[in-house]
Enzyme design. Structure first.
Site, PDB file in Angstrom:
ATOM      1  N   LYS A   1      35.295  37.155  72.507  1.00  0.00           N
ATOM      2  CA  LYS A   1      35.698  36.604  73.803  1.00  0.00           C
ATOM      3  C   LYS A   1      37.217  36.458  73.892  1.00  0.00           C
ATOM      4  O   LYS A   1      37.823  36.727  74.938  1.00  0.00           O
ATOM      5  CB  LYS A   1      35.007  35.254  74.043  1.00  0.00           C
ATOM      6  CG  LYS A   1      33.542  35.381  74.403  1.00  0.00           C
ATOM      7  CD  LYS A   1      33.349  36.190  75.667  1.00  0.00           C
ATOM      8  CE  LYS A   1      31.916  36.325  76.087  1.00  0.00           C
ATOM      9  NZ  LYS A   1      31.755  37.117  77.332  1.00  0.00           N
TER      10      LYS A   1
ATOM     11  N   SER B   1      34.624  31.985  77.145  1.00  0.00           N
ATOM     12  CA  SER B   1      33.850  30.897  76.560  1.00  0.00           C
ATOM     13  C   SER B   1      34.758  29.890  75.890  1.00  0.00           C
ATOM     14  O   SER B   1      35.825  30.240  75.371  1.00  0.00           O
ATOM     15  CB  SER B   1      32.876  31.477  75.530  1.00  0.00           C
ATOM     16  OG  SER B   1      32.287  30.458  74.742  1.00  0.00           O
TER      17      SER B   1
ATOM     18  N   TYR C   1      31.416  36.049  67.710  1.00  0.00           N
ATOM     19  CA  TYR C   1      31.246  35.920  69.158  1.00  0.00           C
ATOM     20  C   TYR C   1      32.506  35.366  69.805  1.00  0.00           C
ATOM     21  O   TYR C   1      33.028  35.926  70.771  1.00  0.00           O
ATOM     22  CB  TYR C   1      30.052  35.010  69.478  1.00  0.00           C
ATOM     23  CG  TYR C   1      30.030  34.583  70.925  1.00  0.00           C
ATOM     24  CD1 TYR C   1      29.728  35.493  71.929  1.00  0.00           C
ATOM     25  CD2 TYR C   1      30.338  33.266  71.288  1.00  0.00           C
ATOM     26  CE1 TYR C   1      29.729  35.103  73.265  1.00  0.00           C
ATOM     27  CE2 TYR C   1      30.335  32.879  72.607  1.00  0.00           C
ATOM     28  CZ  TYR C   1      30.038  33.794  73.598  1.00  0.00           C
ATOM     29  OH  TYR C   1      30.053  33.408  74.915  1.00  0.00           O
TER      30      TYR C   1
END
Length: 326
Positions: free
Chosen positions: A145, A117, A141
């Site tokens: 990643k 991402s 998050y």
């Protein structure tokens, strides 16, 4: 080759499944169906329900289907939720990946495509984000990643597994109405929901250092993103030992106000937005440099903003027919 696609019943995952099968690749879907919908998957594609944390089940699937490559999309992906539940996100996104890679390497699988991402970059203060732009994620998050990229790369170097980490920018649109994004955490479906409920779309801050004062992002059609996965998978299968980290975007910025104006024009609602205060942590501009992916995969996004909004709206109407303007 036979490709195992984890998270293949999700919004992006289902598009990847369709693109891979249309390109002639054999595919198996592995999904816990916590957010995925099995009806999105073509009927002739096997769907195995399971978690990537279940190493024994993953190993059986790899063996039973003679899997030779993996596209790993299964993950938790809500930024705000990750702030509230960081341990859950690290367990699902990092430990789940570790367990999966352990099974993959034990089975002798040769290629691994990882769904990353643009969240790994955080708040980059650059005109175009390249793959060399420092990664300073702003949420658990984004951290998971980035940690996932490290884990994939290290595994590849240690075992010879060919790897690619694809850093998605903002995804929108639908290849067909049935595959539309049904969530409301992304901007486009969020605005659709507000318009349908006869509420004005919201702009979080209009005092950024941009031409119209609103944030600028790089939006990519999900069908283009799916085709990038096909290109990455084939690149890895044809060139053992590759290690790729690639931005997947159009290299063009669109402001939030421009996006809402386009949505109003396509839907016919024509509802002026309201402006509220900035959200903490929102950078003014995040736009990809897409030069490396064009060079490495001979891939380029083909669909424009109007294609994204029109296809997304058709999908929204398919699932919410009451939203049509009369």
């Amino acid at each position: 080759m036979t490709w195992l696609i984890t998270g293949g019943a999700g919004y992006i995952g289902a598009h990847v499944v369709h693109a891979m099968t249309e390109a002639g690749e054999r595919v198996v879907v592995y999904d816990d169906l916590s957010t995925g919908i099995s009806e999105r998957v073509p009927r002739d594609v096997p769907v195995v329900v399971g978690s990537t944390l279940d190493g024994d089940r993953v190993a059986r699937v790899l063996a039973e289907h003679d899997v030779t490559g993996v596209v790993h999309l299964a993950a938790k992906k809500q930024v705000g939720e990750s702030v509230e539940w960081p341990l859950h996100y690290y367990r699902e996104n990092v430990e789940g990946l570790r367990v999966l890679l352990e099974a993959v390497t034990a089975a002798g699988v040769g290629a691994f495509v990882f769904s990353s991402s643009a969240a790994v970059y955080g708040m980059p203060d650059v005109n175009l984000v390249t793959e060399e732009t420092p990664c300073v994620p702003m949420s658990p998050y984004g951290e998971t990643k980035l940690a996932g990229e490290w884990l994939v790369r290290a595994t590849g170097r240690a075992t010879g597994l060919s790897t690619a980490s694809l850093r998605y920018f903002n995804v929108a649109g639908a290849a067909s109405p049935e595959l539309a994004d049904l969530g409301v955490s992304n901007l486009v479906p969020m605005v659709f929901e507000q318009l349908t409920e006869h509420a004005p779309p919201r702009i979080f801050g209009d005092d950024y250092p941009t031409p119209d004062g609103t944030c600028i992002r790089d939006y990519i059609h999900v069908a283009d993103l799916a085709e990038a996965h096909v290109a990455a998978a084939r690149a890895l299968s044809s060139s053992p030992g590759r290690d790729l980290t690639l931005n997947i975007g159009r290299g063009e910025g669109v402001s939030v106000r421009e996006m809402i104006d386009t949505i109003n024009a396509v839907t016919g609602y024509d509802t002026p937005p309201t402006v509220t205060s900035r959200r903490p942590g929102d950078p003014a501009r995040v736009v990809a440099s897409a030069d490396r992916v064009a060079r490495e995969l001979d891939w380029k996004a083909r669909r424009d903003l109007h294609d994204m909004i029109t296809s997304a709206w058709q999908g929204w109407l398919h699932h919410h027919p009451e939203a049509a303007r009369t």
